[in-house]
Design a protein around this motif. Structure first.
Motif, PDB file in Angstrom:
ATOM      1  N   GLY A 175       1.355  19.816  -6.608  1.00  0.00           N
ATOM      2  CA  GLY A 175       1.851  19.607  -7.967  1.00  0.00           C
ATOM      3  C   GLY A 175       1.933  18.170  -8.433  1.00  0.00           C
ATOM      4  O   GLY A 175       2.075  17.912  -9.630  1.00  0.00           O
ATOM      5  N   ALA A 176       1.846  17.195  -7.524  1.00  0.00           N
ATOM      6  CA  ALA A 176       1.883  15.794  -7.935  1.00  0.00           C
ATOM      7  C   ALA A 176       0.567  15.435  -8.620  1.00  0.00           C
ATOM      8  O   ALA A 176      -0.471  16.035  -8.353  1.00  0.00           O
ATOM      9  N   SER A 177       0.603  14.441  -9.498  1.00  0.00           N
ATOM     10  CA  SER A 177      -0.615  13.987 -10.168  1.00  0.00           C
ATOM     11  C   SER A 177      -1.149  12.747  -9.461  1.00  0.00           C
ATOM     12  O   SER A 177      -0.385  11.977  -8.863  1.00  0.00           O
ATOM     13  N   TYR A 178      -2.461  12.550  -9.534  1.00  0.00           N
ATOM     14  CA  TYR A 178      -3.039  11.349  -8.944  1.00  0.00           C
ATOM     15  C   TYR A 178      -2.481  10.094  -9.613  1.00  0.00           C
ATOM     16  O   TYR A 178      -2.267   9.073  -8.951  1.00  0.00           O
ATOM     17  N   GLY A 179      -2.248  10.173 -10.915  1.00  0.00           N
ATOM     18  CA  GLY A 179      -1.701   9.022 -11.633  1.00  0.00           C
ATOM     19  C   GLY A 179      -0.348   8.600 -11.090  1.00  0.00           C
ATOM     20  O   GLY A 179      -0.091   7.406 -10.899  1.00  0.00           O
ATOM     21  N   SER A 180       0.523   9.565 -10.839  1.00  0.00           N
ATOM     22  CA  SER A 180       1.856   9.229 -10.327  1.00  0.00           C
ATOM     23  C   SER A 180       1.779   8.701  -8.899  1.00  0.00           C
ATOM     24  O   SER A 180       2.536   7.793  -8.519  1.00  0.00           O
ATOM     25  N   VAL A 181       0.865   9.257  -8.114  1.00  0.00           N
ATOM     26  CA  VAL A 181       0.689   8.777  -6.739  1.00  0.00           C
ATOM     27  C   VAL A 181       0.171   7.345  -6.740  1.00  0.00           C
ATOM     28  O   VAL A 181       0.657   6.481  -5.998  1.00  0.00           O
ATOM     29  N   GLU A 182      -0.814   7.064  -7.579  1.00  0.00           N
ATOM     30  CA  GLU A 182      -1.364   5.710  -7.660  1.00  0.00           C
ATOM     31  C   GLU A 182      -0.297   4.698  -8.062  1.00  0.00           C
ATOM     32  O   GLU A 182      -0.229   3.608  -7.495  1.00  0.00           O
ATOM     33  N   GLU A 183       0.534   5.047  -9.033  1.00  0.00           N
ATOM     34  CA  GLU A 183       1.576   4.134  -9.484  1.00  0.00           C
ATOM     35  C   GLU A 183       2.600   3.886  -8.378  1.00  0.00           C
ATOM     36  O   GLU A 183       3.042   2.741  -8.161  1.00  0.00           O
ATOM     37  N   ARG A 184       2.964   4.948  -7.660  1.00  0.00           N
ATOM     38  CA  ARG A 184       3.928   4.785  -6.573  1.00  0.00           C
ATOM     39  C   ARG A 184       3.356   3.879  -5.472  1.00  0.00           C
ATOM     40  O   ARG A 184       4.048   2.988  -4.964  1.00  0.00           O
ATOM     41  N   LEU A 185       2.095   4.101  -5.109  1.00  0.00           N
ATOM     42  CA  LEU A 185       1.475   3.283  -4.071  1.00  0.00           C
ATOM     43  C   LEU A 185       1.362   1.827  -4.508  1.00  0.00           C
ATOM     44  O   LEU A 185       1.630   0.908  -3.725  1.00  0.00           O
ATOM     45  N   ARG A 186       0.982   1.616  -5.755  1.00  0.00           N
ATOM     46  CA  ARG A 186       0.832   0.258  -6.252  1.00  0.00           C
ATOM     47  C   ARG A 186       2.156  -0.507  -6.149  1.00  0.00           C
ATOM     48  O   ARG A 186       2.188  -1.659  -5.692  1.00  0.00           O
ATOM     49  N   GLU A 187       3.250   0.108  -6.577  1.00  0.00           N
ATOM     50  CA  GLU A 187       4.554  -0.541  -6.537  1.00  0.00           C
ATOM     51  C   GLU A 187       4.971  -0.854  -5.103  1.00  0.00           C
ATOM     52  O   GLU A 187       5.499  -1.934  -4.822  1.00  0.00           O
ATOM     53  N   GLN A 188       4.746   0.084  -4.193  1.00  0.00           N
ATOM     54  CA  GLN A 188       5.150  -0.117  -2.804  1.00  0.00           C
ATOM     55  C   GLN A 188       4.308  -1.190  -2.116  1.00  0.00           C
ATOM     56  O   GLN A 188       4.831  -2.024  -1.366  1.00  0.00           O
ATOM     57  N   ILE A 189       2.995  -1.184  -2.371  1.00  0.00           N
ATOM     58  CA  ILE A 189       2.112  -2.160  -1.728  1.00  0.00           C
ATOM     59  C   ILE A 189       2.422  -3.568  -2.198  1.00  0.00           C
ATOM     60  O   ILE A 189       2.399  -4.533  -1.411  1.00  0.00           O
ATOM     61  N   LEU A 190       2.744  -3.737  -3.466  1.00  0.00           N
ATOM     62  CA  LEU A 190       3.059  -5.062  -3.989  1.00  0.00           C
ATOM     63  C   LEU A 190       4.243  -5.686  -3.250  1.00  0.00           C
ATOM     64  O   LEU A 190       4.317  -6.906  -3.093  1.00  0.00           O
ATOM     65  N   ARG A 191       5.163  -4.860  -2.761  1.00  0.00           N
ATOM     66  CA  ARG A 191       6.332  -5.380  -2.053  1.00  0.00           C
ATOM     67  C   ARG A 191       5.983  -5.910  -0.661  1.00  0.00           C
ATOM     68  O   ARG A 191       6.776  -6.626  -0.047  1.00  0.00           O
ATOM     69  N   THR A 192       4.813  -5.543  -0.148  1.00  0.00           N
ATOM     70  CA  THR A 192       4.431  -5.983   1.207  1.00  0.00           C
ATOM     71  C   THR A 192       3.746  -7.347   1.204  1.00  0.00           C
ATOM     72  O   THR A 192       3.502  -7.909   2.272  1.00  0.00           O
ATOM     73  N   ASP A 193       3.395  -7.862   0.032  1.00  0.00           N
ATOM     74  CA  ASP A 193       2.743  -9.168  -0.087  1.00  0.00           C
ATOM     75  C   ASP A 193       1.479  -9.239   0.768  1.00  0.00           C
ATOM     76  O   ASP A 193       1.212 -10.232   1.453  1.00  0.00           O
ATOM     77  N   VAL A 194       0.675  -8.180   0.734  1.00  0.00           N
ATOM     78  CA  VAL A 194      -0.541  -8.116   1.537  1.00  0.00           C
ATOM     79  C   VAL A 194      -1.672  -8.858   0.836  1.00  0.00           C
ATOM     80  O   VAL A 194      -1.717  -8.944  -0.400  1.00  0.00           O
ATOM     81  N   ASP A 195      -2.603  -9.435   1.628  1.00  0.00           N
ATOM     82  CA  ASP A 195      -3.778 -10.071   1.038  1.00  0.00           C
ATOM     83  C   ASP A 195      -4.927  -9.056   0.979  1.00  0.00           C
ATOM     84  O   ASP A 195      -4.701  -7.857   1.124  1.00  0.00           O
ATOM     85  N   ASP A 196      -6.148  -9.539   0.778  1.00  0.00           N
ATOM     86  CA  ASP A 196      -7.288  -8.640   0.575  1.00  0.00           C
ATOM     87  C   ASP A 196      -8.057  -8.322   1.852  1.00  0.00           C
ATOM     88  O   ASP A 196      -9.112  -7.669   1.798  1.00  0.00           O
TER      89      ASP A 196
END
Length: 211
Positions: A175-196
């Motif tokens: 039932g989750a949408s890809y859009g909501s999953v992408e937004e959640r992942l983006r917010e969480q990854i930004l907190r890790t300060d990861v490079d490319d």
């Protein structure tokens, strides 16, 4: 090689690679959608599951399987592989896997503790598939290898990659949408300060059929 068969060819990337080692390349997959993406990457494409590849009515010098063998029932597929393999032909089975960040411990901790907890991996159809190959008297393992290489992914590419994985697909089906999953992942990854900079792993094994 004269001919190669790509079982579970998906979007056809592995099929296209086989054209550098075989004169005639056939790709099969159970998904019509996948075969649409694979168009023109092989000399011939057929909609068939691994359990029915003998219906092709041909034999091949190489039977290739990328990122798929662990989903198959070996009791059904190994006999089919034998039926389509030329005398002393080869089976190449290999997998790729994401090994996380090359430099960021916080990202790797997040990947292991948060991402895989929120999006658990679906159960593999048969964990004993490789053991079935090793114990079969008609099949001989002749070479194997594993390793990793560096890849570069920006944030958008990284989120896109993570949302294409089968564990995320399972959550979306509930039932989750890809859009909501992408937004959640983006917010969480930004907190890790990861490079490319990331690592991508691989493992492979080459077998020879004694039939």
């Amino acid at each position: 090689l004269n001919s190669a068969l790509d079982v579970g060819c998906g979007t056809g990337d592995s099929t296209r690679a086989l054209k550098s080692v075989a004169n005639h390349v056939v790709g099969v997959d159970r998904s019509s959608d996948m075969l649409t993406y694979a168009a023109d990457k092989g000399d011939r494409l057929e909609k068939l599951p691994a359990e029915r590849i003998s219906e092709l009515g041909e034999s091949y010098d190489l039977v290739n399987t990328s990122m798929a063998f662990h989903w198959f029932d070996p009791k059904k597929t190994i006999p089919q592989y034998k039926l389509v393999t030329a005398t002393s032909g080869f089976w190449l089975i290999y997998n790729f896997f994401f090994n996380g960040s090359e430099n960021s411990i916080p990202f790797n901790d997040w990947l292991r503790e948060r991402y895989l907890n929120d999006f658990p991996s679906p159960p593999i159809t048969n964990n004993n598939a490789n053991e079935s190959l090793e114990s079969d008297p008609d099949i001989r393992s002749i070479a194997s290898g594993k390793g990793s290489y560096r890849i570069t992914l920006g944030l958008t590419q990284l989120v896109g990659y993570l949302t294409t994985q089968s564990n995320v697909e399972q959550v979306v089906k509930t039932g989750a949408s890809y859009g909501s999953v992408e937004e959640r992942l983006r917010e969480q990854i930004l907190r890790t300060d990861v490079d490319d900079n990331f690592l991508y792993g691989y493992s492979w094994r080459l077998y020879q059929f004694a039939g």
